[in-house]
Every structure is written in C-alpha cells, then in structure tokens.
Design a protein around this motif. Structure first.
Motif, PDB file in Angstrom:
ATOM      1  N   ALA A  46       0.834  -1.209   0.000  1.00 48.96           N
ATOM      2  CA  ALA A  46       0.000   0.000   0.000  1.00 48.96           C
ATOM      3  C   ALA A  46       0.867   1.256   0.000  1.00 48.96           C
ATOM      4  CB  ALA A  46      -0.939  -0.007   1.198  1.00 48.96           C
ATOM      5  N   HIS A  47       1.936   1.242   0.806  1.00 49.09           N
ATOM      6  CA  HIS A  47       2.852   2.392   0.825  1.00 49.09           C
ATOM      7  C   HIS A  47       3.532   2.565  -0.526  1.00 49.09           C
ATOM      8  CE1 HIS A  47       2.762   3.905   4.940  1.00 49.09           C
ATOM      9  NE2 HIS A  47       2.606   2.647   5.339  1.00 49.09           N
ATOM     10  N   LEU A  48       3.927   1.464  -1.145  1.00 50.08           N
ATOM     11  CA  LEU A  48       4.538   1.530  -2.470  1.00 50.08           C
ATOM     12  C   LEU A  48       3.544   2.108  -3.477  1.00 50.08           C
ATOM     13  CD1 LEU A  48       6.684   0.994  -4.622  1.00 50.08           C
ATOM     14  CD2 LEU A  48       5.902  -1.404  -4.678  1.00 50.08           C
ATOM     15  N   GLY A  49       2.326   1.628  -3.457  1.00 44.72           N
ATOM     16  CA  GLY A  49       1.301   2.145  -4.366  1.00 44.72           C
ATOM     17  C   GLY A  49       1.051   3.628  -4.166  1.00 44.72           C
ATOM     18  N   GLN A  50       0.993   4.048  -2.907  1.00 44.47           N
ATOM     19  CA  GLN A  50       0.789   5.461  -2.600  1.00 44.47           C
ATOM     20  C   GLN A  50       1.964   6.299  -3.092  1.00 44.47           C
ATOM     21  OE1 GLN A  50      -1.972   6.909  -1.396  1.00 44.47           O
ATOM     22  NE2 GLN A  50      -0.985   8.896  -1.656  1.00 44.47           N
ATOM     23  N   ALA A  51       3.174   5.805  -2.891  1.00 48.62           N
ATOM     24  CA  ALA A  51       4.366   6.534  -3.333  1.00 48.62           C
ATOM     25  C   ALA A  51       4.389   6.664  -4.854  1.00 48.62           C
ATOM     26  CB  ALA A  51       5.634   5.841  -2.833  1.00 48.62           C
ATOM     27  N   ILE A  52       3.993   5.622  -5.560  1.00 45.44           N
ATOM     28  CA  ILE A  52       3.941   5.681  -7.026  1.00 45.44           C
ATOM     29  C   ILE A  52       2.896   6.705  -7.466  1.00 45.44           C
ATOM     30  CG2 ILE A  52       3.323   4.397  -9.110  1.00 45.44           C
ATOM     31  CD1 ILE A  52       4.589   1.904  -7.695  1.00 45.44           C
ATOM     32  N   THR A  53       1.755   6.709  -6.804  1.00 40.46           N
ATOM     33  CA  THR A  53       0.703   7.680  -7.126  1.00 40.46           C
ATOM     34  C   THR A  53       1.190   9.107  -6.898  1.00 40.46           C
ATOM     35  OG1 THR A  53      -1.029   6.093  -6.576  1.00 40.46           O
ATOM     36  CG2 THR A  53      -1.645   8.427  -6.536  1.00 40.46           C
ATOM     37  N   GLU A  54       1.850   9.339  -5.763  1.00 37.66           N
ATOM     38  CA  GLU A  54       2.362  10.677  -5.458  1.00 37.66           C
ATOM     39  C   GLU A  54       3.428  11.107  -6.468  1.00 37.66           C
ATOM     40  OE1 GLU A  54       3.488  10.026  -1.414  1.00 37.66           O
ATOM     41  OE2 GLU A  54       1.524  10.599  -0.653  1.00 37.66           O
ATOM     42  N   ALA A  55       4.295  10.174  -6.879  1.00 36.38           N
ATOM     43  CA  ALA A  55       5.326  10.494  -7.865  1.00 36.38           C
ATOM     44  C   ALA A  55       4.682  10.833  -9.211  1.00 36.38           C
ATOM     45  CB  ALA A  55       6.299   9.318  -8.016  1.00 36.38           C
ATOM     46  N   THR A  56       3.660  10.100  -9.575  1.00 39.48           N
ATOM     47  CA  THR A  56       2.960  10.364 -10.827  1.00 39.48           C
ATOM     48  C   THR A  56       2.260  11.714 -10.781  1.00 39.48           C
ATOM     49  OG1 THR A  56       2.671   7.997 -11.165  1.00 39.48           O
ATOM     50  CG2 THR A  56       1.256   9.454 -12.454  1.00 39.48           C
ATOM     51  N   ASP A  57       1.583  12.002  -9.670  1.00 44.77           N
ATOM     52  CA  ASP A  57       0.915  13.292  -9.514  1.00 44.77           C
ATOM     53  C   ASP A  57       1.913  14.447  -9.594  1.00 44.77           C
ATOM     54  OD1 ASP A  57      -1.502  11.999  -9.229  1.00 44.77           O
ATOM     55  OD2 ASP A  57      -1.593  12.246  -7.042  1.00 44.77           O
ATOM     56  N   ALA A  58       3.052  14.316  -8.928  1.00 47.89           N
ATOM     57  CA  ALA A  58       4.070  15.366  -8.955  1.00 47.89           C
ATOM     58  C   ALA A  58       4.623  15.550 -10.366  1.00 47.89           C
ATOM     59  CB  ALA A  58       5.199  15.032  -7.975  1.00 47.89           C
ATOM     60  N   ALA A  59       4.791  14.464 -11.095  1.00 46.37           N
ATOM     61  CA  ALA A  59       5.271  14.559 -12.481  1.00 46.37           C
ATOM     62  C   ALA A  59       4.243  15.262 -13.360  1.00 46.37           C
ATOM     63  CB  ALA A  59       5.591  13.172 -13.018  1.00 46.37           C
ATOM     64  N   VAL A  61       2.104  17.586 -12.374  1.00 45.75           N
ATOM     65  CA  VAL A  61       2.176  19.009 -12.040  1.00 45.75           C
ATOM     66  C   VAL A  61       3.378  19.644 -12.725  1.00 45.75           C
ATOM     67  CG1 VAL A  61       2.552  20.674 -10.172  1.00 45.75           C
ATOM     68  CG2 VAL A  61       0.924  18.794  -9.858  1.00 45.75           C
ATOM     69  N   ARG A  62       4.512  18.995 -12.646  1.00 53.17           N
ATOM     70  CA  ARG A  62       5.721  19.526 -13.278  1.00 53.17           C
ATOM     71  C   ARG A  62       5.525  19.662 -14.791  1.00 53.17           C
ATOM     72  NH1 ARG A  62      11.906  17.273 -12.545  1.00 53.17           N
ATOM     73  NH2 ARG A  62      12.849  18.742 -14.006  1.00 53.17           N
ATOM     74  N   GLU A  71       8.395  26.625 -18.108  1.00 51.09           N
ATOM     75  CA  GLU A  71       9.288  25.965 -17.155  1.00 51.09           C
ATOM     76  C   GLU A  71       8.508  25.659 -15.887  1.00 51.09           C
ATOM     77  OE1 GLU A  71      12.517  28.665 -16.460  1.00 51.09           O
ATOM     78  OE2 GLU A  71      11.378  29.865 -15.053  1.00 51.09           O
ATOM     79  N   ALA A  72       8.972  24.660 -15.180  1.00 49.76           N
ATOM     80  CA  ALA A  72       8.317  24.274 -13.926  1.00 49.76           C
ATOM     81  C   ALA A  72       8.868  25.136 -12.794  1.00 49.76           C
ATOM     82  CB  ALA A  72       8.563  22.800 -13.637  1.00 49.76           C
ATOM     83  N   SER A  73       8.043  25.352 -11.806  1.00 54.22           N
ATOM     84  CA  SER A  73       8.485  26.096 -10.623  1.00 54.22           C
ATOM     85  C   SER A  73       9.483  25.261  -9.833  1.00 54.22           C
ATOM     86  CB  SER A  73       7.286  26.431  -9.732  1.00 54.22           C
ATOM     87  OG  SER A  73       6.733  25.236  -9.192  1.00 54.22           O
ATOM     88  N   ALA A  74      10.255  25.921  -9.017  1.00 53.44           N
ATOM     89  CA  ALA A  74      11.215  25.210  -8.163  1.00 53.44           C
ATOM     90  C   ALA A  74      10.487  24.211  -7.269  1.00 53.44           C
ATOM     91  CB  ALA A  74      12.017  26.205  -7.329  1.00 53.44           C
ATOM     92  N   ASP A  75       9.336  24.599  -6.753  1.00 52.99           N
ATOM     93  CA  ASP A  75       8.561  23.689  -5.897  1.00 52.99           C
ATOM     94  C   ASP A  75       8.140  22.432  -6.650  1.00 52.99           C
ATOM     95  OD1 ASP A  75       8.745  25.334  -3.689  1.00 52.99           O
ATOM     96  OD2 ASP A  75       6.747  26.227  -3.966  1.00 52.99           O
ATOM     97  N   ALA A  76       7.681  22.595  -7.886  1.00 50.34           N
ATOM     98  CA  ALA A  76       7.249  21.437  -8.675  1.00 50.34           C
ATOM     99  C   ALA A  76       8.429  20.516  -8.977  1.00 50.34           C
ATOM    100  CB  ALA A  76       6.585  21.895  -9.970  1.00 50.34           C
ATOM    101  N   ILE A  77       9.573  21.090  -9.265  1.00 46.59           N
ATOM    102  CA  ILE A  77      10.766  20.291  -9.552  1.00 46.59           C
ATOM    103  C   ILE A  77      11.208  19.522  -8.314  1.00 46.59           C
ATOM    104  CG2 ILE A  77      13.225  20.421 -10.141  1.00 46.59           C
ATOM    105  CD1 ILE A  77      12.422  22.854 -11.956  1.00 46.59           C
ATOM    106  N   VAL A  78      11.262  20.208  -7.179  1.00 42.46           N
ATOM    107  CA  VAL A  78      11.683  19.560  -5.928  1.00 42.46           C
ATOM    108  C   VAL A  78      10.688  18.477  -5.527  1.00 42.46           C
ATOM    109  CG1 VAL A  78      12.016  19.941  -3.445  1.00 42.46           C
ATOM    110  CG2 VAL A  78      13.066  21.491  -5.102  1.00 42.46           C
ATOM    111  N   ASP A  79       9.397  18.781  -5.629  1.00 42.30           N
ATOM    112  CA  ASP A  79       8.375  17.778  -5.296  1.00 42.30           C
ATOM    113  C   ASP A  79       8.520  16.547  -6.185  1.00 42.30           C
ATOM    114  OD1 ASP A  79       7.305  19.389  -3.336  1.00 42.30           O
ATOM    115  OD2 ASP A  79       5.501  19.939  -4.486  1.00 42.30           O
ATOM    116  N   CYS A  80       8.717  16.761  -7.463  1.00 42.55           N
ATOM    117  CA  CYS A  80       8.848  15.646  -8.405  1.00 42.55           C
ATOM    118  C   CYS A  80      10.045  14.780  -8.035  1.00 42.55           C
ATOM    119  CB  CYS A  80       8.988  16.196  -9.820  1.00 42.55           C
ATOM    120  SG  CYS A  80       8.830  14.948 -11.099  1.00 42.55           S
TER     121      CYS A  80
END
Length: 113
Positions: A46-59, A61-62, A71-80
C-alpha cells in the motif's frame, strides 16, 4: 517539449530506479526500512502504491507547469524529485520483502480473513 513524467510499465522498472536511491538518498531509505520493519506485506504494498501515485501526480504538475509556463516552478521540480525518490525507496524495500511481482503481494500469508 520532452516529458519527464514518472512512468512505469512493470515492477522491474521500479526496481531499476530503486538501485540508485540508496546512494542518492540513503537517509530516506533507512527511515523507510525502519518503518517497514513493523509493517506486513499488504501495508508495504500500500505504501509503495501510494508513493507511485504521489510520484505520478508530482510529475503531472511539473509537466503541466512546463507546458503552461515554459518551465516548472522550483517547488514542482523539488516535489517531483522527492516523490520519485520516495517511490524508488519504497520499491527497494518492497523488493527486500520479496514483493517485486504483483501476485506475490496477494499471496496467501497463512492468515484467515
């Protein structure tokens, strides 16, 4: 514009990404390893699935910011980058717990539900 989206086609892709996270972010890996010690295989998955979802969401946004603003904001780049590391770290931990293929996550563990 080239997409930097975090895309995976199999658990093998995640495992490939995970190989370098111990070098680039060893503190995160150790923190997650300690947390995983008290989790069962379903919770780790479940944690792995959540982490993959968060990584996809951040990508997403970027990529959106890059298309919309050039260009992406510094926040979007760091989050990604953070969420990609997080997904890689959970992938590494999942592989250490032998959860690298989908059917192993759902294998009968002897418990009765």
């Amino acid at each position: 514009m080239e997409s930097k989206m975090f895309t995976l086609t199999s658990f093998d892709d995640i495992a490939g990404i995970a190989q370098g996270v111990e070098i680039t972010n060893p503190n995160m890996v150790e923190r997650i390893r300690r947390a995983a010690d008290s989790l069962n295989r379903h919770e780790i998955a479940a944690h792995l699935g959540q982490a993959i979802t968060e990584a996809t969401d951040a990508a997403h946004v970027r990529d959106f910011e890059e298309v919309q603003f050039g260009e992406a904001s510094a926040d979007a780049i760091v989050d990604c980058e953070y969420y990609e590391d997080l997904a890689a770290a959970w992938s590494l931990i999942a592989s250490e717990h032998q959860l690298t293929i989908p059917h192993s996550i759902f294998a009968h563990d002897g418990s009765v539900h």
